[in-house]
Design a protein around this motif. Structure first.
Motif, PDB file in Angstrom:
ATOM      1  N   GLU A   1     -10.555  -6.810  -1.228  1.00  0.00           N
ATOM      2  CA  GLU A   1     -10.221  -5.551  -0.758  1.00  0.00           C
ATOM      3  C   GLU A   1     -10.355  -5.000   0.607  1.00  0.00           C
TER       4      GLU A   1
ATOM      5  N   SER B   1      -3.715   0.495  -4.818  1.00  0.00           N
ATOM      6  CA  SER B   1      -4.832   0.701  -4.268  1.00  0.00           C
ATOM      7  C   SER B   1      -5.232  -0.684  -3.224  1.00  0.00           C
TER       8      SER B   1
ATOM      9  N   ARG C   1       0.894  -1.132  -0.179  1.00  0.00           N
ATOM     10  CA  ARG C   1      -0.050  -0.024  -0.058  1.00  0.00           C
ATOM     11  C   ARG C   1       0.752   1.142   0.045  1.00  0.00           C
TER      12      ARG C   1
ATOM     13  N   ARG D   1      -7.828  -3.462   3.626  1.00  0.00           N
ATOM     14  CA  ARG D   1      -8.071  -2.354   4.503  1.00  0.00           C
ATOM     15  C   ARG D   1      -8.138  -2.618   5.890  1.00  0.00           C
TER      16      ARG D   1
END
Length: 160
Positions: free
Chosen positions: A138, A126, A120, A142
């Protein structure tokens, strides 16, 4: 390990885009990309596989970029250049780290959080790309990034 020509074909465009984002100069990004792969060939025996090949290459690229800034003294005070995007906000606290300090904290993290942080921040990818590279979602990327950021902020508070 993939043959070096396959690694170049697979990752050269990503490394170039990473450097283009840093340099904002296509010619310089291309030159640094070529130097990145030259350095990678020279140092391939030091690659231990503790991170992905892309993360390793972006680390080399980042170091070359910082060396370029120091060598050319393009901007005042770049001997202690700050990496873009290395900021964490927690409440009213805004912490900004220099490249060596943040990389030390990231290196101390456990897998898979360390890998997510490298991809990241160093790879400038992304969350969707990070998840794709690691074969996860995803959202998973995160969550692990947040955990890593929180752990680094805690460590920095303790070391103050």
């Amino acid at each position: 390990m993939e043959p070096l020509d396959e690694i170049y074909q697979k990752y050269s465009q990503k490394v170039y885009l990473f450097l283009l984002g840093k340099t904002e100069n296509a010619n310089l990004a291309e030159e640094l990309t070529q130097e990145t792969f030259f350095q990678a060939v020279q140092g391939i025996r030091h690659f231990r596989g503790q991170s992905s090949v892309l993360t390793w290459l972006c680390g080399i690229a980042q170091n070359l970029w910082l060396k370029y800034l120091r060598d050319t003294k393009k901007h005042e005070g770049l001997e202690k250049a700050k990496l873009q995007g290395f900021r964490a906000v927690e409440g009213e606290l805004l912490v900004q780290w220099d490249s060596v300090e943040i990389l030390r904290y990231i290196h101390a993290l456990k897998e898979p959080v360390r890998e997510v942080m490298y991809l990241r921040l160093v790879g400038n990818l992304s969350f969707a790309q990070v998840g794709e590279i690691l074969g996860k979602s995803e959202n998973w990327a995160r969550v692990n990034f947040y955990r890593g950021k929180r752990k680094i902020v805690e460590e920095m508070k303790q070391n103050e």
